[in-house]
Design a protein around this motif. Structure first.
Motif, PDB file in Angstrom:
ATOM      1  N   ASP A 120      49.299  38.892  34.765  1.00  0.00           N
ATOM      2  CA  ASP A 120      50.118  39.225  33.583  1.00  0.00           C
ATOM      3  C   ASP A 120      50.993  40.460  33.824  1.00  0.00           C
ATOM      4  O   ASP A 120      52.138  40.523  33.396  1.00  0.00           O
ATOM      5  CB  ASP A 120      49.213  39.497  32.381  1.00  0.00           C
ATOM      6  N   THR A 121      50.432  41.444  34.532  1.00  0.00           N
ATOM      7  CA  THR A 121      51.160  42.703  34.740  1.00  0.00           C
ATOM      8  C   THR A 121      52.473  42.477  35.480  1.00  0.00           C
ATOM      9  O   THR A 121      53.456  43.182  35.225  1.00  0.00           O
ATOM     10  CB  THR A 121      50.276  43.682  35.554  1.00  0.00           C
ATOM     11  N   MET A 122      52.475  41.517  36.392  1.00  0.00           N
ATOM     12  CA  MET A 122      53.652  41.315  37.247  1.00  0.00           C
ATOM     13  C   MET A 122      54.759  40.489  36.583  1.00  0.00           C
ATOM     14  O   MET A 122      55.900  40.505  37.068  1.00  0.00           O
ATOM     15  CB  MET A 122      53.255  40.631  38.562  1.00  0.00           C
ATOM     16  N   LEU A 162      49.292  37.899  47.796  1.00  0.00           N
ATOM     17  CA  LEU A 162      47.952  38.440  48.013  1.00  0.00           C
ATOM     18  C   LEU A 162      46.870  37.381  48.032  1.00  0.00           C
ATOM     19  O   LEU A 162      45.926  37.475  48.811  1.00  0.00           O
ATOM     20  CB  LEU A 162      47.600  39.388  46.852  1.00  0.00           C
ATOM     21  N   ASP A 163      47.000  36.389  47.129  1.00  0.00           N
ATOM     22  CA  ASP A 163      45.822  35.543  46.932  1.00  0.00           C
ATOM     23  C   ASP A 163      46.160  34.186  46.324  1.00  0.00           C
ATOM     24  O   ASP A 163      47.278  33.956  45.848  1.00  0.00           O
ATOM     25  CB  ASP A 163      44.786  36.278  46.058  1.00  0.00           C
ATOM     26  N   GLU A 164      45.181  33.309  46.365  1.00  0.00           N
ATOM     27  CA  GLU A 164      45.313  31.955  45.794  1.00  0.00           C
ATOM     28  C   GLU A 164      43.927  31.417  45.462  1.00  0.00           C
ATOM     29  O   GLU A 164      42.941  31.779  46.117  1.00  0.00           O
ATOM     30  CB  GLU A 164      46.024  31.028  46.804  1.00  0.00           C
ATOM     31  N   GLY A 174      38.377  47.127  38.822  1.00  0.00           N
ATOM     32  CA  GLY A 174      38.897  47.964  39.904  1.00  0.00           C
ATOM     33  C   GLY A 174      39.230  47.218  41.176  1.00  0.00           C
ATOM     34  O   GLY A 174      39.385  47.834  42.234  1.00  0.00           O
ATOM     35  N   HIS A 175      39.400  45.887  41.081  1.00  0.00           N
ATOM     36  CA  HIS A 175      39.769  45.170  42.315  1.00  0.00           C
ATOM     37  C   HIS A 175      41.277  45.235  42.563  1.00  0.00           C
ATOM     38  O   HIS A 175      42.066  45.383  41.624  1.00  0.00           O
ATOM     39  CB  HIS A 175      39.294  43.708  42.296  1.00  0.00           C
ATOM     40  N   ILE A 176      41.661  45.133  43.824  1.00  0.00           N
ATOM     41  CA  ILE A 176      43.045  44.843  44.199  1.00  0.00           C
ATOM     42  C   ILE A 176      42.995  43.567  45.035  1.00  0.00           C
ATOM     43  O   ILE A 176      42.035  43.356  45.780  1.00  0.00           O
ATOM     44  CB  ILE A 176      43.738  46.010  44.957  1.00  0.00           C
TER      45      ILE A 176
HETATM   46  C1  F6R Z   1      46.718  38.880  41.486  1.00  0.00           C
HETATM   47  C2  F6R Z   1      45.763  39.907  41.937  1.00  0.00           C
HETATM   48  C3  F6R Z   1      44.873  40.626  40.978  1.00  0.00           C
HETATM   49  C4  F6R Z   1      45.597  41.100  39.716  1.00  0.00           C
HETATM   50  C5  F6R Z   1      44.644  41.849  38.802  1.00  0.00           C
HETATM   51  C6  F6R Z   1      45.305  42.244  37.498  1.00  0.00           C
HETATM   52  O1  F6R Z   1      47.466  38.373  42.562  1.00  0.00           O
HETATM   53  O2  F6R Z   1      45.699  40.130  43.098  1.00  0.00           O
HETATM   54  O3  F6R Z   1      44.304  41.737  41.639  1.00  0.00           O
HETATM   55  O4  F6R Z   1      46.666  41.940  40.072  1.00  0.00           O
HETATM   56  O5  F6R Z   1      43.530  41.037  38.532  1.00  0.00           O
HETATM   57  O6  F6R Z   1      45.638  41.093  36.773  1.00  0.00           O
HETATM   58  P1  F6R Z   1      46.475  41.189  35.431  1.00  0.00           P
HETATM   59  O7  F6R Z   1      47.810  41.718  35.775  1.00  0.00           O
HETATM   60  O8  F6R Z   1      46.547  39.769  34.928  1.00  0.00           O
HETATM   61  O9  F6R Z   1      45.713  42.102  34.522  1.00  0.00           O
END
Ligand code: F6R
Length: 261
Positions: free
Chosen positions: A38-40, A66-68, A137-139
């Motif tokens: 959502d942030t992006m 980053l991910d799938e 706190g994940h990336i």
């Molecule tokens: C997505 C990703 C996650 C999100 C994180 C925040 O590709 O790698 O680390 O960035 O979960 O998600 P939102 O923006 O939906 O709060």
């Protein structure tokens, strides 16, 4: 880490998108690490606006997501490939053969992850890695206790992350429990990391990332080891930072040549 606190999410997004656009203008063949979530969404909307109204050119840009989700292909409307097509790729002039998203349908997952790492290397490494942060706190999807040296691999999501992502699916049971994600070691090799967080629900994670100990329990805290990480926050996401007045003071007193706007 450089901490930038903006009054609200909107002004934070404009600055965040400007940092990306400045890189693409200065280095047209930049390699971007992309995030979803959502942030992006407003970031991609702003980049699309810059492309359409100001001619921001993505034709030589290379991207690595980053991910799938494991098990979701590009035609599934909750896959991250689909998200990227919808929010960015279909709306700018990026070349399809320069787009990379981990393959959630790979039959040999370790080989696909290894290939992803090699493709990043072959592209010359990531110039700018965009990141959001999860409430835990994940990336990327480097859930708590992920190795801080990890590379692209399969991970199992925590229940907290599954719950956070569930609103995008018909129900919680539809959320895949496994993902492919760049590792913390992969992310730390990017030349610059740019992380964005808005809202009070991210305040605890942001405080742990910036001011807490470096720990695999909060994988974003590994960014403290990165020589160039820029953190863009709104007031709510910054509200639990002990040194927030100091970060404002630093930013307001930066020499002109160091400023982003
Ligand atoms: C997505 C990703 C996650 C999100 C994180 C925040 O590709 O790698 O680390 O960035 O979960 O998600 P939102 O923006 O939906 O709060």
């Amino acid at each position: 880490m450089e901490i930038i606190i903006k009054p609200d999410a909107k002004s934070g997004c404009v600055l965040f998108a400007k940092i990306i656009a400045d890189l693409v203008k200065n280095k047209p063949n930049a390699v971007l690490g992309l995030a979803t979530g959502d942030t992006m969404e407003p970031i991609y909307a702003e980049l699309v606006r810059m492309h359409q109204e100001e001619g921001l050119d993505f034709s030589r840009v290379t991207s690595f997501n980053l991910d799938e989700y494991v098990g979701l292909g590009r035609s599934h409307n909750q896959s991250y490939r689909y998200y990227m097509e919808k929010h960015l790729f279909c709306n700018v002039n990026i070349s399809t053969d320069r787009i990379h998203v981990p393959n959630g349908l790979a039959t040999d997952i370790p080989a696909a992850c290894q290939r992803y790492e090699e493709e990043i290397k072959a592209a010359g490494g990531i110039d700018l890695q965009l990141l959001g942060i999860g409430r835990i706190g994940h990336i990327g999807f480097n859930e708590p206790t992920s190795s801080l040296a990890s590379r692209t691999r399969i991970k199992t999501l925590t229940e907290a992350t599954i719950r956070d992502n569930a609103p995008h699916f018909e129900n919680e049971k539809e959320v895949p429990i496994r993902v492919l994600t760049m590792g913390i070691g992969t992310i730390l090799e990017a030349r610059c990391c740019l992380i964005l967080a808005f809202g009070v629900k991210k305040a605890d994670a942001v405080a742990s990332m910036v001011e807490g100990p470096i720990t695999s329990m909060v994988t974003a805290s590994a960014l403290q080891l990165h020589p160039k990480t820029i953190v863009v926050l709104d007031e709510d996401a910054a509200s639990k930072l002990q040194l927030r007045d100091y970060y404002r003071h630093v930013y307001n007193n930066k020499p002109a040549w160091q400023r982003y706007e």
